[in-house]
Scaffold this motif. Sequence first.
Motif, mmCIF file in Angstrom:
data_model
loop_
_atom_site.group_PDB
_atom_site.id
_atom_site.type_symbol
_atom_site.label_atom_id
_atom_site.label_comp_id
_atom_site.label_asym_id
_atom_site.label_seq_id
_atom_site.Cartn_x
_atom_site.Cartn_y
_atom_site.Cartn_z
ATOM 1 N N ALA A 1 0.837 -1.201 0.000
ATOM 2 C CA ALA A 1 0.000 0.000 0.000
ATOM 3 C C ALA A 1 0.869 1.246 0.000
ATOM 4 O O ALA A 1 1.727 1.404 0.870
ATOM 5 C CB ALA A 1 -0.916 0.003 1.213
ATOM 6 N N PRO A 2 0.660 2.123 -0.977
ATOM 7 C CA PRO A 2 1.427 3.372 -0.995
ATOM 8 C C PRO A 2 1.061 4.256 0.197
ATOM 9 O O PRO A 2 -0.050 4.163 0.737
ATOM 10 C CB PRO A 2 0.998 4.049 -2.295
ATOM 11 N N ALA A 3 1.985 5.116 0.587
ATOM 12 C CA ALA A 3 1.698 6.095 1.642
ATOM 13 C C ALA A 3 0.500 6.931 1.203
ATOM 14 O O ALA A 3 0.348 7.231 0.022
ATOM 15 C CB ALA A 3 2.916 6.982 1.877
ATOM 16 N N ASP A 4 -0.344 7.283 2.122
ATOM 17 C CA ASP A 4 -1.538 8.102 1.892
ATOM 18 C C ASP A 4 -2.663 7.362 1.160
ATOM 19 O O ASP A 4 -3.696 7.953 0.878
ATOM 20 C CB ASP A 4 -1.216 9.402 1.147
ATOM 21 N N PHE A 5 -2.495 6.099 0.830
ATOM 22 C CA PHE A 5 -3.552 5.338 0.157
ATOM 23 C C PHE A 5 -4.809 5.302 1.018
ATOM 24 O O PHE A 5 -5.914 5.541 0.524
ATOM 25 C CB PHE A 5 -3.041 3.926 -0.139
ATOM 26 N N ALA A 6 -4.648 5.053 2.293
ATOM 27 C CA ALA A 6 -5.795 4.925 3.194
ATOM 28 C C ALA A 6 -6.555 6.234 3.365
ATOM 29 O O ALA A 6 -7.745 6.218 3.688
ATOM 30 C CB ALA A 6 -5.333 4.420 4.560
ATOM 31 N N ASP A 7 -5.901 7.356 3.134
ATOM 32 C CA ASP A 7 -6.537 8.657 3.340
ATOM 33 C C ASP A 7 -7.270 9.173 2.108
ATOM 34 O O ASP A 7 -7.916 10.214 2.157
ATOM 35 C CB ASP A 7 -5.480 9.688 3.756
ATOM 36 N N ALA A 8 -7.169 8.463 1.009
ATOM 37 C CA ALA A 8 -7.735 8.930 -0.251
ATOM 38 C C ALA A 8 -9.253 8.786 -0.282
ATOM 39 O O ALA A 8 -9.826 7.933 0.396
ATOM 40 C CB ALA A 8 -7.126 8.153 -1.409
ATOM 41 N N VAL B 1 -12.331 7.663 -2.487
ATOM 42 C CA VAL B 1 -12.618 6.822 -3.647
ATOM 43 C C VAL B 1 -14.115 6.868 -3.943
ATOM 44 O O VAL B 1 -14.908 7.359 -3.135
ATOM 45 C CB VAL B 1 -12.135 5.365 -3.445
ATOM 46 N N MET B 2 -14.469 6.362 -5.090
ATOM 47 C CA MET B 2 -15.863 6.370 -5.518
ATOM 48 C C MET B 2 -16.418 4.951 -5.463
ATOM 49 O O MET B 2 -15.648 4.010 -5.534
ATOM 50 C CB MET B 2 -15.950 6.912 -6.943
ATOM 51 N N PRO B 3 -17.707 4.820 -5.345
ATOM 52 C CA PRO B 3 -18.739 5.833 -5.186
ATOM 53 C C PRO B 3 -18.850 6.273 -3.729
ATOM 54 O O PRO B 3 -18.157 5.738 -2.850
ATOM 55 C CB PRO B 3 -20.001 5.096 -5.630
ATOM 56 N N THR C 1 -10.091 3.095 -6.916
ATOM 57 C CA THR C 1 -9.032 2.660 -5.989
ATOM 58 C C THR C 1 -7.728 2.417 -6.739
ATOM 59 O O THR C 1 -6.652 2.717 -6.236
ATOM 60 C CB THR C 1 -9.446 1.408 -5.193
ATOM 61 N N TYR C 2 -7.814 1.911 -7.971
ATOM 62 C CA TYR C 2 -6.613 1.731 -8.796
ATOM 63 C C TYR C 2 -5.971 3.083 -9.095
ATOM 64 O O TYR C 2 -4.755 3.255 -8.956
ATOM 65 C CB TYR C 2 -6.964 1.008 -10.097
ATOM 66 N N LEU C 3 -6.787 4.046 -9.524
ATOM 67 C CA LEU C 3 -6.241 5.360 -9.865
ATOM 68 C C LEU C 3 -5.621 6.048 -8.653
ATOM 69 O O LEU C 3 -4.579 6.691 -8.771
ATOM 70 C CB LEU C 3 -7.328 6.239 -10.486
ATOM 71 N N VAL C 4 -6.250 5.914 -7.503
ATOM 72 C CA VAL C 4 -5.692 6.495 -6.272
ATOM 73 C C VAL C 4 -4.354 5.835 -5.948
ATOM 74 O O VAL C 4 -3.371 6.517 -5.648
ATOM 75 C CB VAL C 4 -6.677 6.347 -5.095
ATOM 76 N N ALA C 5 -4.300 4.514 -6.003
ATOM 77 C CA ALA C 5 -3.050 3.809 -5.693
ATOM 78 C C ALA C 5 -1.951 4.206 -6.668
ATOM 79 O O ALA C 5 -0.809 4.450 -6.269
ATOM 80 C CB ALA C 5 -3.265 2.302 -5.718
ATOM 81 N N ALA C 6 -2.292 4.294 -7.946
ATOM 82 C CA ALA C 6 -1.303 4.687 -8.954
ATOM 83 C C ALA C 6 -0.819 6.110 -8.713
ATOM 84 O O ALA C 6 0.376 6.399 -8.834
ATOM 85 C CB ALA C 6 -1.893 4.555 -10.347
ATOM 86 N N ASP C 7 -1.734 6.998 -8.331
ATOM 87 C CA ASP C 7 -1.369 8.397 -8.102
ATOM 88 C C ASP C 7 -0.478 8.552 -6.876
ATOM 89 O O ASP C 7 0.629 9.089 -6.968
ATOM 90 C CB ASP C 7 -2.633 9.244 -7.963
#
Length: 107
Positions: free
Chosen positions: A19-26, A28-30, A66-72
């Motif tokens: 899990a990237p840093a800040d992943f949990a704080d993002a 996501v949709m919907p 969730t994919y886009l957030v993780a990639a970002d």
Amino acid sequence: MAGRRRHGFAAFSSYAYPAPADFADAKVMPDGAHFDPKLGEFLLPYDVVRQSVDPEVALTAFPESTYLVAADVGHWDPMAIDCPTGVPRRPRPFLSQVGATARRRGA
């Protein structure tokens, strides 16, 4: 779909590993999807999907966001991990790391 035993309700789940840093704080949709710190993954309750105006859109938005957030937040190179959609019932050919690198460079 994750079961009720793990968190008390039926839900779809999505995670990134590592899990990237800040992943949990993002965000996501919907709306209604959230990160569960105990499980270390995002959850989308089944009832949120079932009660949405367009369940297919809601369900599709969850793994995509969730994919886009993780990639970002993970600073992933999408060209290194994305692949074209295949033909139904026909697996995509295995590409070695060398082949994947050449494909990214347009070779």
